[in-house]
Scaffold this active site. Structure first.
Site, PDB file in Angstrom:
ATOM      1  N   LYS A 141     -17.860  -2.337   4.560  1.00 12.43           N
ATOM      2  CA  LYS A 141     -16.966  -2.718   3.469  1.00 12.43           C
ATOM      3  C   LYS A 141     -15.737  -1.807   3.501  1.00 12.43           C
ATOM      4  O   LYS A 141     -15.843  -0.625   3.840  1.00 12.43           O
ATOM      5  CB  LYS A 141     -17.718  -2.558   2.148  1.00 12.43           C
ATOM      6  N   SER A 192     -18.535  -7.558  -5.426  1.00  7.55           N
ATOM      7  CA  SER A 192     -17.303  -7.302  -4.709  1.00  7.55           C
ATOM      8  C   SER A 192     -17.446  -7.222  -3.193  1.00  7.55           C
ATOM      9  O   SER A 192     -16.477  -7.401  -2.467  1.00  7.55           O
ATOM     10  CB  SER A 192     -16.693  -6.003  -5.227  1.00  7.55           C
ATOM     11  N   SER A 201     -22.720  -5.605  -6.845  1.00  5.42           N
ATOM     12  CA  SER A 201     -21.769  -5.954  -5.786  1.00  5.42           C
ATOM     13  C   SER A 201     -22.356  -6.074  -4.391  1.00  5.42           C
ATOM     14  O   SER A 201     -21.664  -6.501  -3.466  1.00  5.42           O
ATOM     15  CB  SER A 201     -20.618  -4.941  -5.745  1.00  5.42           C
TER      16      SER A 201
END
Lengths: 491, 95
Positions: A78, A153, A177
């Site tokens: 990420k 996210s 997330s």
């Protein structure tokens, strides 16, 4: 197709020299070329570095040198996990050109283990969101339906694994997330106990809630990645110094006599009827294996989201004070230092980040501190105690990961509805507990996730139950066809 | 619970965020809704409940007081928009 294999399968093939790291990396890059225009999982790709690392691994293997447990396996991180020399943006304009001078601990551990970074994945800006629609760059698409969101996210990481672009990926989970996008994309997503994985080098959002998590194609793969990254780290003072077991040892399929709690608060208001049916089928599978399920109450569950929307923005408003245009990132034009700060932050942050900084600053201001911040922290205590009481009697808590499958891009317009995406996942962050999302079927062609919550540091138990369920679920193995109206076609 | 655009502008000032008039107006409206939702917390009696700031029981984490190698100056400055003589450069602060 090589890229459709699991992490465990590709590790085995690499170890037996049936395939080289170069071949695996090239296959993954070819897969990215094939689907990335449709999925849009990556903010940055590291193709050249990946190929040269693959060549190094192959040379070592050829010379009979020691290689790590994940040697030659392509993966993604990420874009809020710092990678030395590789742009790390948090999907924000403000960090568009930021190149970290150091590696996050997890990046270092994965590098030492021999895995190969293919790139950095898209996310909601500074991890604030549930759909990747808050990315300053673009929205990632759900591989099962390109018009739907992948969740967030960590949506880019979830989509990259679901689309077979990488064998595994890391994300971060502050309210859900990792688990919510895992559920939306039909992959496994684990958020370990707070403190289990070092956060050193993870660009912080809400420090008392943030935890790095793992996306994999199945439960065994998740245990393999845990074995590499669940390590105490003196560079993160919240990293807990506790021995890490070999998580593979928990994958024995034995759940006989295991006590499962089903909190009724997670099955009421707003749950999709078919999601609910899928969860009940999953409970039946575990019962057929000898587990005992009972309904319980976690009475403060519904206060998780409102407490979170005080605590997380408060911590974020303080954490994000570092982005001032002086040391790194975007800098706006200004005549004075104060203007430099204000203009940089005003132009560099997107709307959701600004809203949360304002909300957090408001909650921490002298006149609101008691009524909002301290109040929310007290509610946090009550939520934590709900779990403690349940875990005095039960081994695991089972819930849906989300109340409904993925929604269409642009469909959720009001903030509170968007925030409610994390309703099933946020309580565990507030209590610091480990939780996993495992695929448990489909509703209207979209994946659904089952959440298993464990006691602190009982990642082994949740992996055991998740594995037993996965092996006995009777669900057919499916891959996304990557088709949408006029979209790209796979196979 | 309602906040207006003046409140938002004042809070944004505290947070060093430059907002346009339109943004302040928009955020005031949106955050009023969020704050009303948060007010749900008032339904719970929290008298005598201790706040949780952090879930770990560990208190202070100590280490030996030793110096370690830190980031070399040029690497620390490499991402800075403006530098001068090995330092971060900002607009003049003292008139």
């Amino acid at each position: 197709m090589l890229t459709q294999l699991t992490l465990a399968e590709i590790v085995d093939k690499l170890a037996k020299k049936e395939v080289s790291a170069r071949e695996v990396t090239e296959a993954a890059l070819a897969r990215i070329d094939e689907v990335e225009d449709a999925v849009k999982a990556f903010v940055t790709q590291t193709r050249d570095a990946a190929l040269s690392k693959a060549a190094q691994i192959d040379a070592k293997r050829l010379n009979g040198e020691e290689v790590g447990p994940l040697a030659g396996v392509p993966m993604a991180l990420k874009d809020n996990i710092c990678t030395k020399g590789v742009r790390t943006t948090c999907s924000s304009k403000l960090l568009n050109n930021f190149i970290p001078p150091y590696d996050a601990t997890v990046a270092e551990l994965l590098d030492e283990a021999g895995s190969i970074l293919l790139g950095k994945t898209n996310m909601d800006e500074f991890a604030m969101g549930s759909s990747t629609e808050n990315s300053a760059f673009f929205t990632t698409c759900n591989p099962w339906d390109l018009e739907s969101v992948p969740g967030g996210s960590s949506g880019g990481s979830a989509a990259a694994v679901a689309a077979d672009e990488v064998f595994f990926a890391l994300g971060s989970d502050t309210a859900g997330s990792v688990r919510q996008p895992a559920a939306f994309c039909g992959v496994v997503g684990l958020k370990p106990t707070y403190g289990r994985i070092s956060r050193y080098g993870l660009i912080p959002f809400a420090s008392s809630l943030d935890q790095i998590g793992i996306f994999t194609k199945d439960v065994r793969d998740c245990a393999l990645v845990m074995n590499v990254i669940a390590k105490h780290d003196p560079r993160d003072s919240t990293s807990v110094n506790q021995a890490t077991p070999d998580y593979i040892n928990f994958l024995d399929g034995n759940v006989k006599g295991l006590k499962i709690a089903i909190p009724k608060e997670y099955f009421v208001e707003g749950i999709n009827a078919e999601v609910k049916a899928n969860i009940h089928k999953a409970i039946a599978v575990l019962e057929s294996l000898g587990a005992v399920a009972e309904e319980i109450s976690l009475p403060h569950s519904e206060f998780g989201i409102p407490a979170y929307y005080v605590i997380a923005p408060a911590e974020a408003s303080s954490n994000l004070a570092r982005f001032d245009g002086v040391q790194y990132g975007f800098q706006a034009e200004a005549d004075s230092l104060q203007e430099l700060y204000e203009n940089t932050r005003g132009a560099g942050f997107g709307p959701e980040v600004k809203r949360r900084i304002i909300l957090g600053t408001y909650a921490l201001s002298a006149e609101n501190y008691e009524a909002y911040y301290v109040k929310a922290q007290k509610v946090r205590t009550l939520i934590r105690e709900d779990f403690e009481k349940a875990f005095a009697k039960y081994d695991i808590i089972l819930t849906p990961t989300t109340l409904a499958p993925a929604f269409k891009q642009g469909a959720v317009k009001d903030l509170v509805s968007m925030y409610l995406n994390d309703i099933c996942t946020v309580p565990t962050n507030l209590a610091g507990l480990p939780a996993i999302s495992v695929p448990c079927g489909f509703v209207d062609g979209l994946p659904v996730g089952l959440q298993l919550i464990g006691k602190p540091f009982a990642e082994g138990t949740i992996l055991r139950v998740a594995y037993a369920y996965e092996q006995n679920s009777g669900l057919p193995k499916r891959k996304p066809a990557l088709r949408a109206k006029g979209g790209t076609v796979d196979e | 619970m309602k906040i207006d655009k003046k409140d938002v502008a004042r809070i944004a000032g505290l947070a060093m965020l430059k907002l346009s008039e339109a943004e302040a107006e928009q955020y005031a409206e949106e955050l009023s809704v969020v704050l009303s939702y948060i007010k749900k917390l008032d339904h719970i009696d929290t008298k005598d409940i201790l706040p949780t700031a952090h879930i770990l029981s560990q208190q202070n984490v100590f280490r030996e007081d030793e110096t370690h190698q830190c980031l070399p100056r040029e690497e620390a400055l490499a991402n800075a928009p403006e530098t001068e003589d090995g330092m971060f450069r900002v607009p003049r602060v003292i008139e």
